[in-house]
Write a protein that holds these residues in place. Structure first.
Motif, PDB file in Angstrom:
ATOM      1  N   ARG A   1      58.957 -35.863  59.504  1.00 42.63           N
ATOM      2  CA  ARG A   1      58.453 -36.690  60.613  1.00 42.63           C
ATOM      3  C   ARG A   1      57.017 -36.285  60.952  1.00 42.63           C
TER       4      ARG A   1
ATOM      5  N   LYS B   1      60.624 -40.070  54.082  1.00 40.81           N
ATOM      6  CA  LYS B   1      61.579 -40.508  55.092  1.00 40.81           C
ATOM      7  C   LYS B   1      61.948 -39.316  55.976  1.00 40.81           C
TER       8      LYS B   1
ATOM      9  N   HIS C   1      59.659 -40.777  58.086  1.00 36.94           N
ATOM     10  CA  HIS C   1      58.372 -41.209  58.624  1.00 36.94           C
ATOM     11  C   HIS C   1      58.223 -42.724  58.468  1.00 36.94           C
ATOM     12  N   TYR C   2      57.740 -43.346  59.524  1.00 36.85           N
ATOM     13  CA  TYR C   2      57.678 -44.808  59.504  1.00 36.85           C
ATOM     14  C   TYR C   2      56.751 -45.328  58.417  1.00 36.85           C
TER      15      TYR C   2
ATOM     16  N   GLU D   1      69.578 -39.499  59.687  1.00 39.26           N
ATOM     17  CA  GLU D   1      68.225 -39.427  60.230  1.00 39.26           C
ATOM     18  C   GLU D   1      67.219 -40.154  59.347  1.00 39.26           C
TER      19      GLU D   1
ATOM     20  N   GLU E   1      68.115 -43.944  61.018  1.00 37.60           N
ATOM     21  CA  GLU E   1      67.168 -43.924  62.129  1.00 37.60           C
ATOM     22  C   GLU E   1      65.752 -44.236  61.663  1.00 37.60           C
ATOM     23  N   GLY E   2      65.344 -43.689  60.513  1.00 37.79           N
ATOM     24  CA  GLY E   2      63.999 -43.951  60.014  1.00 37.79           C
ATOM     25  C   GLY E   2      63.768 -45.419  59.730  1.00 37.79           C
TER      26      GLY E   2
ATOM     27  N   GLN F   1      65.441 -48.012  60.985  1.00 39.04           N
ATOM     28  CA  GLN F   1      65.489 -48.798  62.216  1.00 39.04           C
ATOM     29  C   GLN F   1      64.229 -48.631  63.052  1.00 39.04           C
ATOM     30  N   GLU F   2      63.651 -47.433  63.042  1.00 34.24           N
ATOM     31  CA  GLU F   2      62.404 -47.215  63.773  1.00 34.24           C
ATOM     32  C   GLU F   2      61.272 -48.072  63.211  1.00 34.24           C
ATOM     33  N   ALA F   3      61.381 -48.430  61.931  1.00 29.82           N
ATOM     34  CA  ALA F   3      60.357 -49.265  61.289  1.00 29.82           C
ATOM     35  C   ALA F   3      60.757 -50.728  61.268  1.00 29.82           C
ATOM     36  N   ASP F   4      61.788 -51.090  62.062  1.00 33.99           N
ATOM     37  CA  ASP F   4      62.239 -52.471  62.230  1.00 33.99           C
ATOM     38  C   ASP F   4      63.012 -53.019  61.037  1.00 33.99           C
TER      39      ASP F   4
END
Length: 237
Positions: free
Chosen positions: A67, A173, A175-176, A206, A210-211, A213-216
């Motif tokens: 991250r 990953k 990281h967005y 993670e 999560e990675g 989803q954080e990037a849509d």
């Protein structure tokens, strides 16, 4: 987590697959050969050699490190390994090149296992043209080009439209920016302009859930390649 087949087909147009633990199983022989080589080459006890390698790899795989953009390219990974195992001379770079060549030879001798039924299912899914597909993998000691060559040989050269590897893009990953690379390639190569129509499939909560989803992107967690096969099989029914 359950996604209905009809919903997937209607909602998504591109499938992004993680590699390690999602499409392939680690070959246990790799550890044996790697540890033997490191112990003999550096004059270490096998347990010490394995522990040193494992601790360094764990730092490369650490979610929070990635991250914070701790991602290392393959050459740097081997230089750090050589230094960790005791080479402090002016020949670290040359030594790292040699160690990398041996690791890659071990990879070819004891490659990871891809279930044959998973290969067949993904090839069939590709032939139906319901989705475009790609690969997205964190890399450190096994470089992206080598993994890409191996997987394209296993699955066929036209099944995956592109592959993203952390050692090549410079981000790992979760990281967005890693996922931004997937989005960009999906747009340019597969005409997928909406990130919400990309479903990323992986085995790490993670990194892959999560990675993404954080990037849509949307995401689905699987436990192993056998579960990936069951998921793809459902899409074919």
């Amino acid at each position: 987590e359950t996604l209905v087949k009809g919903t997937i087909v209607e909602t998504f147009s591109h499938l992004s697959f993680d590699v390690w633990g999602t499409l392939i199983f680690v070959n246990p022989e790799t550890k044996v050969l790697r540890t033997k080589f490191l112990a003999q080459h550096f004059g270490l006890d096998p347990e010490e050699a394995h522990a040193s390698y494992s601790s360094l790899k764990a730092s490369f795989d650490d979610v929070e490190n990635n991250r914070a953009n701790y991602c290392k390219n393959t050459d740097d990974c081997f230089k750090l390994l050589v230094r960790k195992l005791g080479k402090k001379s002016d020949y670290v770079e040359q030594e790292a090149v040699y160690v990398r060549s041996v690791f890659e030879a071990i990879f070819r001798k004891a490659p990871p296992h891809v279930p044959i039924e998973l290969i067949g299912a993904i090839r069939t899914l590709h032939a139906r043209n319901a989705f475009t597909m790609s690969l997205g993998s964190n890399s450190n000691f096994i470089a992206g080009p080598l993994m890409r060559y191996y997987l394209l040989r296993m699955f066929g050269p036209d099944v995956f439209s592109f592959s993203i590897h952390s050692d090549e893009v410079g981000w790992a990953k979760p990281h967005y920016r890693f996922y931004e690379a997937i989005k960009m390639e999906a747009k340019e190569r597969c005409n997928v302009h909406d990130a919400g129509r990309i479903l990323h499939i992986g085995d790490n909560k993670e990194c892959d859930l999560e990675g993404a989803q954080e990037a849509d992107l949307q995401a689905r967690i699987v436990k192993n390649p056998d579960e990936t096969f069951q998921f793809v099989k459902e899409l074919l029914q």
